[in-house]
Write an enzyme that holds these catalytic residues in place. Sequence first.
Site, PDB file in Angstrom:
ATOM      1  N   ASN A 108       0.856  -1.287   0.083  1.00 31.60           N
ATOM      2  CA  ASN A 108      -0.046   0.239   0.016  1.00 31.60           C
ATOM      3  C   ASN A 108       0.811   1.276   0.038  1.00 31.60           C
ATOM      4  O   ASN A 108       1.773   1.143   0.693  1.00 31.60           O
ATOM      5  CB  ASN A 108      -0.839  -0.076   1.276  1.00 31.60           C
ATOM      6  CG  ASN A 108      -1.919  -1.243   1.251  1.00 31.60           C
ATOM      7  OD1 ASN A 108      -1.906  -1.873   0.193  1.00 31.60           O
ATOM      8  ND2 ASN A 108      -2.439  -1.792   2.299  1.00 31.60           N
ATOM      9  N   ASP A 110      -0.478   4.094   1.009  1.00 35.48           N
ATOM     10  CA  ASP A 110      -1.309   5.160   1.833  1.00 35.48           C
ATOM     11  C   ASP A 110      -0.730   5.609   3.217  1.00 35.48           C
ATOM     12  O   ASP A 110      -1.432   6.428   3.617  1.00 35.48           O
ATOM     13  CB  ASP A 110      -2.992   4.596   2.073  1.00 35.48           C
ATOM     14  CG  ASP A 110      -2.684   3.321   2.812  1.00 35.48           C
ATOM     15  OD1 ASP A 110      -3.917   2.378   2.371  1.00 35.48           O
ATOM     16  OD2 ASP A 110      -2.082   3.092   3.763  1.00 35.48           O
ATOM     17  N   HIS A 125       5.943  -0.335  -2.485  1.00 36.25           N
ATOM     18  CA  HIS A 125       5.389   0.271  -3.817  1.00 36.25           C
ATOM     19  C   HIS A 125       5.467   1.852  -3.613  1.00 36.25           C
ATOM     20  O   HIS A 125       4.888   2.373  -4.282  1.00 36.25           O
ATOM     21  CB  HIS A 125       4.163  -0.131  -4.130  1.00 36.25           C
ATOM     22  CG  HIS A 125       4.119  -1.564  -4.627  1.00 36.25           C
ATOM     23  ND1 HIS A 125       2.999  -2.409  -4.714  1.00 36.25           N
ATOM     24  CD2 HIS A 125       4.909  -2.574  -4.955  1.00 36.25           C
ATOM     25  CE1 HIS A 125       3.146  -3.477  -4.968  1.00 36.25           C
ATOM     26  NE2 HIS A 125       4.341  -3.565  -5.427  1.00 36.25           N
ATOM     27  N   GLY A 193      -4.956  -8.935   3.360  1.00 36.63           N
ATOM     28  CA  GLY A 193      -5.696  -8.050   2.182  1.00 36.63           C
ATOM     29  C   GLY A 193      -4.954  -7.925   1.113  1.00 36.63           C
ATOM     30  O   GLY A 193      -4.806  -6.757   0.452  1.00 36.63           O
ATOM     31  N   SER A 195      -4.350  -9.687  -3.013  1.00 30.82           N
ATOM     32  CA  SER A 195      -4.933 -10.912  -3.841  1.00 30.82           C
ATOM     33  C   SER A 195      -3.984 -11.774  -4.434  1.00 30.82           C
ATOM     34  O   SER A 195      -3.993 -12.739  -5.085  1.00 30.82           O
ATOM     35  CB  SER A 195      -5.548 -10.031  -5.248  1.00 30.82           C
ATOM     36  OG  SER A 195      -4.424  -9.219  -5.903  1.00 30.82           O
ATOM     37  N   ASN A 219      -8.365 -12.772   4.631  1.00 27.88           N
ATOM     38  CA  ASN A 219      -8.732 -12.334   3.423  1.00 27.88           C
ATOM     39  C   ASN A 219     -10.200 -12.682   3.337  1.00 27.88           C
ATOM     40  O   ASN A 219     -10.374 -13.976   3.349  1.00 27.88           O
ATOM     41  CB  ASN A 219      -8.163 -12.540   1.970  1.00 27.88           C
ATOM     42  CG  ASN A 219      -8.352 -11.696   1.032  1.00 27.88           C
ATOM     43  OD1 ASN A 219      -9.595 -11.710   0.807  1.00 27.88           O
ATOM     44  ND2 ASN A 219      -7.310 -11.309  -0.006  1.00 27.88           N
ATOM     45  N   PRO A 220     -11.250 -11.994   2.753  1.00 24.18           N
ATOM     46  CA  PRO A 220     -12.656 -12.449   2.910  1.00 24.18           C
ATOM     47  C   PRO A 220     -12.946 -13.308   1.543  1.00 24.18           C
ATOM     48  O   PRO A 220     -13.612 -14.009   1.517  1.00 24.18           O
ATOM     49  CB  PRO A 220     -13.356 -11.346   2.733  1.00 24.18           C
ATOM     50  CG  PRO A 220     -12.666 -10.034   2.432  1.00 24.18           C
ATOM     51  CD  PRO A 220     -11.292 -10.424   2.948  1.00 24.18           C
TER      52      PRO A 220
HETATM   53  P1  OAD Z   1      -5.978  -5.884  -4.730  1.00 23.90           P
HETATM   54  O1  OAD Z   1      -7.191  -4.993  -4.855  1.00 23.90           O
HETATM   55  O2  OAD Z   1      -5.499  -6.581  -6.079  1.00 23.90           O
HETATM   56  O3  OAD Z   1      -6.519  -7.258  -3.664  1.00 23.90           O
HETATM   57  C1  OAD Z   1      -7.282  -6.643  -2.521  1.00 23.90           C
HETATM   58  C2  OAD Z   1      -7.228  -7.890  -1.518  1.00 23.90           C
HETATM   59  O4  OAD Z   1      -7.896  -7.348  -0.545  1.00 23.90           O
HETATM   60  C3  OAD Z   1      -8.492  -8.948  -2.189  1.00 23.90           C
HETATM   61  O5  OAD Z   1      -7.866 -10.026  -2.330  1.00 23.90           O
HETATM   62  C4  OAD Z   1      -9.554  -8.812  -1.580  1.00 23.90           C
HETATM   63  O6  OAD Z   1     -10.363  -9.893  -1.361  1.00 23.90           O
HETATM   64  C5  OAD Z   1      -9.068  -8.474  -0.156  1.00 23.90           C
HETATM   65  N1  OAD Z   1     -10.085  -7.689   0.695  1.00 23.90           N
HETATM   66  C6  OAD Z   1     -10.961  -6.618   0.534  1.00 23.90           C
HETATM   67  N2  OAD Z   1     -11.630  -6.115   1.679  1.00 23.90           N
HETATM   68  C7  OAD Z   1     -11.024  -6.819   2.551  1.00 23.90           C
HETATM   69  C8  OAD Z   1     -10.991  -6.782   4.036  1.00 23.90           C
HETATM   70  N3  OAD Z   1     -11.737  -5.803   4.650  1.00 23.90           N
HETATM   71  N4  OAD Z   1     -10.058  -7.146   4.794  1.00 23.90           N
HETATM   72  C9  OAD Z   1      -9.056  -8.067   4.146  1.00 23.90           C
HETATM   73  N5  OAD Z   1      -8.958  -8.177   2.829  1.00 23.90           N
HETATM   74  C10 OAD Z   1      -9.758  -7.495   1.966  1.00 23.90           C
HETATM   75  O7  OAD Z   1      -4.842  -5.141  -3.830  1.00 23.90           O
HETATM   76  P2  OAD Z   1      -3.536  -5.713  -3.628  1.00 23.90           P
HETATM   77  O8  OAD Z   1      -3.358  -6.934  -3.575  1.00 23.90           O
HETATM   78  O9  OAD Z   1      -2.971  -4.828  -2.761  1.00 23.90           O
HETATM   79  O10 OAD Z   1       0.505  -2.258  -7.220  1.00 23.90           O
HETATM   80  O11 OAD Z   1      -2.740  -5.143  -5.249  1.00 23.90           O
HETATM   81  C11 OAD Z   1      -1.151  -5.389  -5.334  1.00 23.90           C
HETATM   82  C12 OAD Z   1      -0.765  -4.318  -5.986  1.00 23.90           C
HETATM   83  O12 OAD Z   1      -1.441  -4.328  -7.526  1.00 23.90           O
HETATM   84  C13 OAD Z   1      -0.906  -2.904  -5.769  1.00 23.90           C
HETATM   85  O13 OAD Z   1       0.084  -2.492  -4.829  1.00 23.90           O
HETATM   86  C14 OAD Z   1      -0.772  -2.167  -7.086  1.00 23.90           C
HETATM   87  C15 OAD Z   1      -1.809  -2.944  -7.753  1.00 23.90           C
HETATM   88  O14 OAD Z   1      -1.060  -3.085  -9.073  1.00 23.90           O
HETATM   89  C16 OAD Z   1       0.934  -1.051  -7.752  1.00 23.90           C
HETATM   90  O15 OAD Z   1       0.514  -0.140  -7.633  1.00 23.90           O
HETATM   91  C17 OAD Z   1       2.344  -1.231  -8.245  1.00 23.90           C
END
Ligand code: OAD
Length: 247
Positions: A108, A110, A125, A193, A195, A219-220
Amino acid sequence: MSTSASNGIPDELREALRKARFVAALTGAGVSAESGLATFRDAQSGLWARFDPRELATPSAFARNPKLVWDWYAWRRERVASAQPNAAHHALVEVERRAPQFLLATQNVDGLHQRAGSRTVVELHGNIGRVKCSREGTVVDRWHAPAGEVPRCSSCGALLRPDVVWFEEMLPGHALAAAEDAARNCDLLLVVGTSAEVYPAAALPSLAANHGAVVVEVNPNRTPLSAFADYVLRGAAGVVLPQLVAD
Ligand code: OAD
């Protein structure tokens, strides 16, 4: 795996966390979902529902239309600034407080982990709150832009840009090395959290597992990690992590 559990957390996992000498965590956008910040890939609310970051978060998009990319990040920076850390961020601070050794690697940008009080945070990142010169890479803490323009570096005149990793860009070497070192040496890895689709961050859980760590997914939804994690806590991070640290 033990069948006994208290508030949904297997007793064996609670014991493993209590005994772990070195705990590591890998977080993704899901840990900030309950702070109101959109994830990338969640269909309805995800950033990609309205924008396609692959069209915006790339060096070529910035070269093609720097103002559009600058404005998109300015919009996201405002949303991040008004967001607050949630119970998941605070629970990870508690995990860090209890562990003899701890490292949190986040995908993240943020800054909410640091605002919650996490101390050993590795930003794989980058951080949307930081702005850097697009040529020299130097981070600047203030900038001025004439209306309708992208601010420029005061020393070399190149355009300023967000200090985040774009697609097609390399991760900061020191951050990735620290995260890989933690994955190799930790006793327990919390993966919260994400993917688990974007490399090299997505390789960290299997690196940890191959070095004998207990791997826990929070993860949900199901991810590629679900098949090999030792524990899969299927729920929202803001609900599950506080249960994990509840006495
Ligand atoms: P994603 O949007 O790919 O995945 C978010 C994950 O969080 C999903 O598996 C959801 O099921 C899960 N999720 C949603 N709500 C949740 C909650 N309340 N508690 C726990 N999990 C929850 O985001 P990232 O995996 O962070 O890269 O994506 C990885 C990277 O892909 C990011 O850093 C970004 C993107 O391209 C760059 O910007 C380089």
